[in-house]
Design a protein around this motif. Structure first.
Motif, PDB file in Angstrom:
ATOM      1  N   ASP A  45       0.850  -1.182   0.000  1.00 46.55           N
ATOM      2  CA  ASP A  45       0.000   0.000   0.000  1.00 46.55           C
ATOM      3  C   ASP A  45       0.890   1.237   0.000  1.00 46.55           C
ATOM      4  O   ASP A  45       1.694   1.422   0.909  1.00 46.55           O
ATOM      5  CB  ASP A  45      -0.884  -0.027   1.255  1.00 46.55           C
ATOM      6  CG  ASP A  45      -1.864   1.129   1.281  1.00 46.55           C
ATOM      7  OD1 ASP A  45      -2.560   1.278   2.298  1.00 46.55           O
ATOM      8  OD2 ASP A  45      -1.930   1.899   0.295  1.00 46.55           O
ATOM      9  N   ASN A  46       0.734   2.093  -1.009  1.00 41.98           N
ATOM     10  CA  ASN A  46       1.509   3.328  -1.051  1.00 41.98           C
ATOM     11  C   ASN A  46       0.866   4.426  -0.217  1.00 41.98           C
ATOM     12  O   ASN A  46       1.439   5.495  -0.060  1.00 41.98           O
ATOM     13  CB  ASN A  46       1.652   3.813  -2.498  1.00 41.98           C
ATOM     14  CG  ASN A  46       2.428   2.824  -3.345  1.00 41.98           C
ATOM     15  OD1 ASN A  46       3.629   2.679  -3.186  1.00 41.98           O
ATOM     16  ND2 ASN A  46       1.734   2.109  -4.216  1.00 41.98           N
ATOM     17  N   GLY A  47      -0.367   4.159   0.255  1.00 43.81           N
ATOM     18  CA  GLY A  47      -1.046   5.159   1.078  1.00 43.81           C
ATOM     19  C   GLY A  47      -1.625   6.281   0.226  1.00 43.81           C
ATOM     20  O   GLY A  47      -1.855   6.129  -0.975  1.00 43.81           O
ATOM     21  N   LEU A  48      -1.852   7.404   0.851  1.00 39.11           N
ATOM     22  CA  LEU A  48      -2.442   8.546   0.157  1.00 39.11           C
ATOM     23  C   LEU A  48      -1.335   9.217  -0.641  1.00 39.11           C
ATOM     24  O   LEU A  48      -0.344   9.655  -0.073  1.00 39.11           O
ATOM     25  CB  LEU A  48      -3.071   9.507   1.175  1.00 39.11           C
ATOM     26  CG  LEU A  48      -4.042  10.532   0.591  1.00 39.11           C
ATOM     27  CD1 LEU A  48      -5.114  10.859   1.623  1.00 39.11           C
ATOM     28  CD2 LEU A  48      -3.319  11.805   0.164  1.00 39.11           C
ATOM     29  N   VAL A  49      -1.514   9.281  -1.954  1.00 43.96           N
ATOM     30  CA  VAL A  49      -0.429   9.751  -2.802  1.00 43.96           C
ATOM     31  C   VAL A  49      -0.806  10.910  -3.717  1.00 43.96           C
ATOM     32  O   VAL A  49       0.046  11.441  -4.416  1.00 43.96           O
ATOM     33  CB  VAL A  49       0.147   8.611  -3.674  1.00 43.96           C
ATOM     34  CG1 VAL A  49       0.944   7.633  -2.832  1.00 43.96           C
ATOM     35  CG2 VAL A  49      -0.962   7.918  -4.440  1.00 43.96           C
ATOM     36  N   SER A  50      -2.067  11.294  -3.745  1.00 47.11           N
ATOM     37  CA  SER A  50      -2.410  12.415  -4.622  1.00 47.11           C
ATOM     38  C   SER A  50      -3.497  13.275  -3.988  1.00 47.11           C
ATOM     39  O   SER A  50      -4.398  12.763  -3.315  1.00 47.11           O
ATOM     40  CB  SER A  50      -2.864  11.916  -5.995  1.00 47.11           C
ATOM     41  OG  SER A  50      -2.972  13.004  -6.894  1.00 47.11           O
ATOM     42  N   VAL A  51      -3.376  14.585  -4.220  1.00 48.45           N
ATOM     43  CA  VAL A  51      -4.311  15.570  -3.654  1.00 48.45           C
ATOM     44  C   VAL A  51      -4.780  16.504  -4.761  1.00 48.45           C
ATOM     45  O   VAL A  51      -3.972  16.982  -5.563  1.00 48.45           O
ATOM     46  CB  VAL A  51      -3.605  16.388  -2.543  1.00 48.45           C
ATOM     47  CG1 VAL A  51      -4.460  17.577  -2.111  1.00 48.45           C
ATOM     48  CG2 VAL A  51      -3.268  15.505  -1.362  1.00 48.45           C
ATOM     49  N   PHE A  52      -6.094  16.752  -4.806  1.00 48.25           N
ATOM     50  CA  PHE A  52      -6.669  17.615  -5.850  1.00 48.25           C
ATOM     51  C   PHE A  52      -7.721  18.524  -5.215  1.00 48.25           C
ATOM     52  O   PHE A  52      -8.496  18.094  -4.367  1.00 48.25           O
ATOM     53  CB  PHE A  52      -7.314  16.726  -6.923  1.00 48.25           C
ATOM     54  CG  PHE A  52      -8.013  17.476  -8.017  1.00 48.25           C
ATOM     55  CD1 PHE A  52      -9.303  17.998  -7.831  1.00 48.25           C
ATOM     56  CD2 PHE A  52      -7.403  17.657  -9.265  1.00 48.25           C
ATOM     57  CE1 PHE A  52      -9.950  18.695  -8.851  1.00 48.25           C
ATOM     58  CE2 PHE A  52      -8.049  18.339 -10.288  1.00 48.25           C
ATOM     59  CZ  PHE A  52      -9.318  18.859 -10.088  1.00 48.25           C
ATOM     60  N   ALA A  53      -7.707  19.784  -5.625  1.00 49.31           N
ATOM     61  CA  ALA A  53      -8.788  20.671  -5.160  1.00 49.31           C
ATOM     62  C   ALA A  53      -9.096  21.691  -6.244  1.00 49.31           C
ATOM     63  O   ALA A  53      -8.195  22.359  -6.748  1.00 49.31           O
ATOM     64  CB  ALA A  53      -8.376  21.373  -3.869  1.00 49.31           C
TER      65      ALA A  53
END
Lengths: 91, 625
Positions: free
Chosen positions: B509-517
């Motif tokens: 699991d790479n975990g949380l890897v991208s954020v968009f807003a």
């Protein structure tokens, strides 16, 4: 064989000495007596003699003198020198 | 040794040969070498070894006893793929053997003559009180003598010659005064060695005993007892490096030297793991003891490259991460273009080494593998036994020496081609690599079995979202730094469309890897924040995310997406991201590039990542943990 050899060699030294000889001459069945000389062992020539001395130095952590390298008459003498040298180097 | 004896005893002779030769390549201790030689003799009687790469006839001549060197030399040459037929001259007959055209050596017709001499063979020494001009003359005369012997032998037989030079004597009867006496024996010997080196003809190669004795220590190198007794040229303690050097020189003469170093990166070329520590967290450079050690190792490798050795990278890393330090750390000595092959990926190193060999058109036995990880080293030994593996040890201060002492890159002649080799390979290889990656990449991505969960920002991930927002530099379109509270406000506001992506693959699991807003304004969505961890760049997640954003946008009545790219020194890699997703240029705005996407014209982008729901993602991870 040198039949005048009398004294009994140190058993611990003797055991390791025989094992080393069996390694160097590549013969697991090799039998060795204190009176054994180079002429009694197949393959023991001047070159393999040096190999044996080097292997014994490594096995016992001792250093032979120039005179000792060639001057020993039989395997019993060799065992004695090793035993003495090991003591000497320890003290 | 017991493993070897076992194989011989069980009749598994081919395997025994393979193990014997590999041991011979690495042996250091004289006792072990003798044991290997005995096994060698026994195996020769039982079973022929594999076909050698080269056969050669070698005459062994000496002013000293050479018999103890014979079997070690044969065995070590066999380990390099050289089958030597050996002829040994009688003790101390080398002069006659070299001068007499009807000598037994000449009749043997050697390809190579190894001439092992010692200071005892020097025909005349100047008096210790001789003047400078007298000594200079004596030096050239001694040199004349040796070169005359070599020339005779070469003219009679056409053979090449390996000639030893002279180690210092372990005695200093003149003490400090010796430095002022041109005729002092060691000063004289040094000058003889220097004259030999200067005047060596092309067919004579040096067995540099002077340097070897210095490295190992003259007191250990020369054993007076065995000299007096048997005229041994070297002590038994140093016999292995003595013979190994002769072996390596002959190997170099016959093209058996290695040609390429395949290097790991993390903890081999720098301290730390670049994928975790980032390019600025790895240890390289002055001011840190380990950093300095890595710098020196890189300098050593650069020297090898400059004289014709090929350097390759074979690393388990995202390629983008692996390349970063070469570009962003000025302390790095090696640059990307010092390497003719750069394999940073998640495939096995053995596969990569085979590809490197094919791409460079060299044999696997021409590659030397350098990796700090003993597990990787063992994997290579098993999977690709032709590749030579350095026992690197675990201290970077010892890496250069460990590689150097193998002697596997010995070289006797340098051509202009050697100096240009890396440049010649560079252009060709770039093409090959591109072909290889392009055809393999989609199947490689599929093999990763990637799964992602995408959802709007969640409270439980806000810390991670904040962290990612403030530390991501490369895949970051606007590089806006925001506080947790500001991101929380976006999360809660109906005026914002937010997305977070978590990605798992075959490796974990790479975990949380991208954020968009994106900020909503009527039917427009202005993308204020879009970033992704560079660990998962180029895996297709950006396509999956864009598909998701468009889907949600459509449902909210949005007609156009506005993407802004604000260039920084670090985010060049996303310069063309928007156009690659189908956005159209809309002129400059606010110091950056403004791109627009008409949602009506959008068709979902291809990706190998499957979108799954929260439940499946969590249970997957639960199962795997």
């Amino acid at each position: 064989m040198n039949p005048t050899r009398a004294a009994v060699p140190d058993p611990v030294v003797w055991d390791r000495l025989v094992r080393t000889m069996r390694d160097v001459f590549d013969d697991d069945e090799l039998t060795v007596q204190p009176g054994t000389t180079a002429g009694d062992v197949e393959g023991w020539d001047s070159i393999s003699h040096i190999e044996l001395m080097v292997a014994l130095e490594a096995a016992f952590g001792v250093r032979f003198n120039t005179g000792e390298i060639a001057g020993l008459r039989n395997v019993g003498d060799l065992a004695d020198v090793i035993a003495t040298r090991a003591d000497h180097d320890r003290s | 040794m017991s493993a070897l004896k076992g194989l011989i005893g069980e009749g598994r002779h081919a395997e025994a040969w393979a193990l014997l030769l590999r041991e011979a390549l690495h042996v250091e201790d004289y006792g072990e070498l003798r044991a290997l030689c005995r096994a060698y003799r026994r195996l020769l009687d039982l079973h022929s070894p594999a076909e050698p790469r080269v056969r050669t006839r070698i005459a062994l001549l000496g002013g000293a006893t050479t018999q103890p060197l014979e079997d070690p030399l044969r065995l070590m040459l066999e380990a390099l793929g050289v089958r030597a037929t050996l002829h040994t001259g009688d003790y101390n007959t080398f002069a006659r053997e070299m001068l007499d055209p009807s000598s037994r050596t000449a009749a043997f017709a050697p390809d190579i003559a190894v001439v092992l001499v010692t200071p005892a063979n020097i025909p005349s020494w100047p008096s210790w009180s001789a003047s400078e001009p007298e000594v200079a003359t004596a030096v050239e005369e001694v040199c004349d003598h040796w070169l005359w012997l070599c020339r005779s032998l070469h003219e009679h037989t056409g053979c090449e010659i390996v000639l030893s030079n002279f180690h210092p004597l372990p005695l200093r009867p003149f003490g400090a005064l010796g430095a002022r006496l041109p005729g002092e024996p060691n000063r004289f010997l040094r000058r003889v060695n220097e004259a030999l080196a200067r005047r060596l003809p092309g067919y004579v190669h040096l067995h540099d005993v002077e340097t070897l004795a210095a490295l190992h220590g003259v007191y250990r190198w020369f054993d007076a007892r065995y000299w007096y007794h048997a005229k041994q040229p070297v002590s038994f303690e140093c016999l292995v490096p003595y013979v190994r050097n002769v072996t390596q020189v002959i190997g170099a003469m016959l093209g058996r030297s290695a040609k390429c170093v395949a290097l790991d990166l993390d903890n081999t070329l720098w301290g730390g793991v670049v994928g975790d520590d980032g390019p600025h967290g790895i240890v390289i450079g002055e001011g840190d003891p380990e950093g300095e050690a890595f710098v020196e190792f890189q300098r050593y490798l650069l020297r090898l490259k400059e004289r014709g050795v090929l350097l390759a990278v074979c690393s388990k890393n995202e390629e983008a991460n692996a390349l970063e330090p070469f570009e962003s750390r000025p302390e790095m000595v090696l640059r990307r273009d010092d390497f003719v092959a750069f394999r940073a990926n998640w495939r096995s190193k053995s596969e990569n080494l085979r590809e490197i060999a094919t791409t460079l058109n060299i044999g696997l036995d021409a590659i030397v593998f350098v990796d700090d990880n003993p597990v990787e080293r063992e994997q290579i030994r098993q999977a690709v036994p032709e590749v030579r593996v350095v026992e690197l040890g675990d201290d970077p201060a010892g890496f250069a020496e460990a590689l150097d002492r193998t002697g596997w890159f010995d070289i006797v002649v340098q051509s202009a081609e050697d100096r240009e080799r890396t440049a010649m390979y560079g252009a060709n290889v770039a093409r090959e690599e591109l072909k290889a990656t392009v055809s393999d990449y989609p199947s490689f991505l599929r093999s990763l079995e990637q799964r992602a969960v995408i959802a709007p920002f969640e409270e439980r991930f806000l810390d991670r979202i904040t962290q990612l927002t403030n530390k991501t530099n490369q895949f970051n379109l606007t590089t806006r730094r925001l506080a947790r509270a500001e991101l929380a406000a976006m999360m809660d506001s109906p005026g914002y469309l937010t997305a977070q992506a978590r990605l798992a693959d075959r490796f974990g699991d790479n975990g949380l890897v991208s954020v968009f807003a994106g900020r909503r304004e009527d039917t427009d969505l202005w993308i204020e924040l879009w970033l992704m961890s560079c660990r998962v760049f180029s895996r297709g997640l950006e396509h999956l995310l864009m598909n998701h954003v468009v889907e949600r946008g459509r449902a909210l009545g949005i007609g156009r997406l506005h993407g802004l790219y604000l260039p920084t020194p670090k985010n060049r890699i996303v310069k063309d991201l928007y156009p690659s997703l189908g956005f159209v240029a809309c002129g400059g705005l606010l110091g950056g590039d403004h791109w627009v996407l008409d949602i009506e014209r959008y068709s979902p982008l291809e990706t190998t990542i499957s979108r799954i729901d929260e439940g499946s993602y969590e249970s997957d991870e639960g199962r795997r943990a």
